[in-house]
Design a protein around this motif. Structure first.
Motif, PDB file in Angstrom:
ATOM      1  N   PHE A  61      37.987  40.113  37.024  1.00 41.15           N
ATOM      2  CA  PHE A  61      38.972  39.329  37.603  1.00 41.15           C
ATOM      3  C   PHE A  61      38.212  38.336  38.455  1.00 41.15           C
ATOM      4  CE2 PHE A  61      41.574  42.816  36.382  1.00 41.15           C
ATOM      5  CZ  PHE A  61      42.716  42.188  35.889  1.00 41.15           C
ATOM      6  N   GLY A  62      38.469  37.026  38.262  1.00 39.02           N
ATOM      7  CA  GLY A  62      37.736  35.959  39.214  1.00 39.02           C
ATOM      8  C   GLY A  62      38.516  35.197  40.151  1.00 39.02           C
ATOM      9  N   PHE A  63      38.138  34.486  41.204  1.00 40.13           N
ATOM     10  CA  PHE A  63      39.030  33.813  42.121  1.00 40.13           C
ATOM     11  C   PHE A  63      38.008  32.822  42.616  1.00 40.13           C
ATOM     12  CE2 PHE A  63      40.076  38.211  41.887  1.00 40.13           C
ATOM     13  CZ  PHE A  63      41.592  38.225  41.438  1.00 40.13           C
ATOM     14  N   ALA A  64      38.538  31.499  42.802  1.00 45.72           N
ATOM     15  CA  ALA A  64      37.905  30.408  43.381  1.00 45.72           C
ATOM     16  C   ALA A  64      37.642  30.778  44.994  1.00 45.72           C
ATOM     17  CB  ALA A  64      38.866  29.089  43.034  1.00 45.72           C
ATOM     18  N   SER A  65      38.687  31.464  45.797  1.00 43.98           N
ATOM     19  CA  SER A  65      38.170  31.498  47.047  1.00 43.98           C
ATOM     20  C   SER A  65      38.277  32.996  47.495  1.00 43.98           C
ATOM     21  CB  SER A  65      39.299  30.817  47.776  1.00 43.98           C
ATOM     22  OG  SER A  65      40.736  31.444  47.637  1.00 43.98           O
ATOM     23  N   GLU A  66      37.714  33.220  48.459  1.00 42.71           N
ATOM     24  CA  GLU A  66      37.976  34.761  48.917  1.00 42.71           C
ATOM     25  C   GLU A  66      39.430  35.080  49.289  1.00 42.71           C
ATOM     26  OE1 GLU A  66      36.994  38.520  50.265  1.00 42.71           O
ATOM     27  OE2 GLU A  66      35.807  37.187  48.770  1.00 42.71           O
TER      28      GLU A  66
END
Length: 200
Positions: A61-66
């Motif tokens: 899973f990937g996310f633009a922000s922490e």
């Protein structure tokens, strides 16, 4: 554990995207809030990642922000909330909107999200209060381009397919997209407007 990926954006078909990292194509599932911040195809992007290991699959899973990743990790610790539902929650609401729901005990706004019933919404509010990571949204990478890129030949159909993948019933997804003026809009823009219409 894979902490982050930095590479060329090759494909984006919500909720999945493909990153070319030094010749290796990584399939990554991401919430719509991350899709809104993606650059055009062919450009470089960095995603904070979380790897879920199951008996039958390894899902990245990937996310633009922490901040998004931290909220995702906190959500999946709640009883009855798995990665797919956590992704749906993050797709339907920004981090700030979810925090507001918890702070204001806004069960109704959470119930409008697919897969979130009354009991799950109440459990989310109770268990998430006091456990939420510090809010400091910084979804955009400094200096990153935000040029919209077409996802497919039919942004409207791609939007319906993406909403179904996020848990909406086909008839509901179709109704949501039809309520949006889709002319000259990208798939991401259509989904953004459709999801905003469900949480008003």
């Amino acid at each position: 554990m894979i902490g982050f990926l930095r590479g060329k954006l090759i494909q984006k078909t919500p909720p999945q995207l493909v990153l070319d990292v030094q010749g290796v194509g990584y399939e990554v599932e991401a919430p719509m809030t991350t899709f809104y911040d993606l650059p055009a195809l062919g450009q470089e992007v960095k995603l904070h990642t979380h790897l879920v290991v199951r008996e039958d699959a390894h899902i990245l899973f990937g996310f633009a922000s922490e901040t998004e990743r931290m909220l995702f990790r906190t959500l999946i610790k709640v009883n009855g909330v798995g990665p797919k539902l956590a992704l749906t929650i993050l797709s339907g609401q920004s981090v700030a909107e979810f925090y507001r729901c918890v702070d204001d005990n806004d069960v109704k706004a959470l119930v409008r999200l697919p897969g979130v019933g009354q009991k799950t919404a109440e459990r989310l509010i109770i268990e998430m209060r006091g456990r939420l990571p510090a809010l400091g949204e910084s979804s955009a990478e400094p200096g990153r381009e935000h040029t919209p890129a077409a996802v497919g030949n039919s942004p409207k159909q791609e939007a319906i397919t993406a909403l179904c993948a996020l848990g909406y019933k086909p008839q509901d997804a179709t109704r949501m997209v039809q309520a949006v003026a889709v002319e000259d809009k990208s798939c991401e823009d259509i989904i953004r407007q459709a999801l905003r219409g469900t949480i008003k």
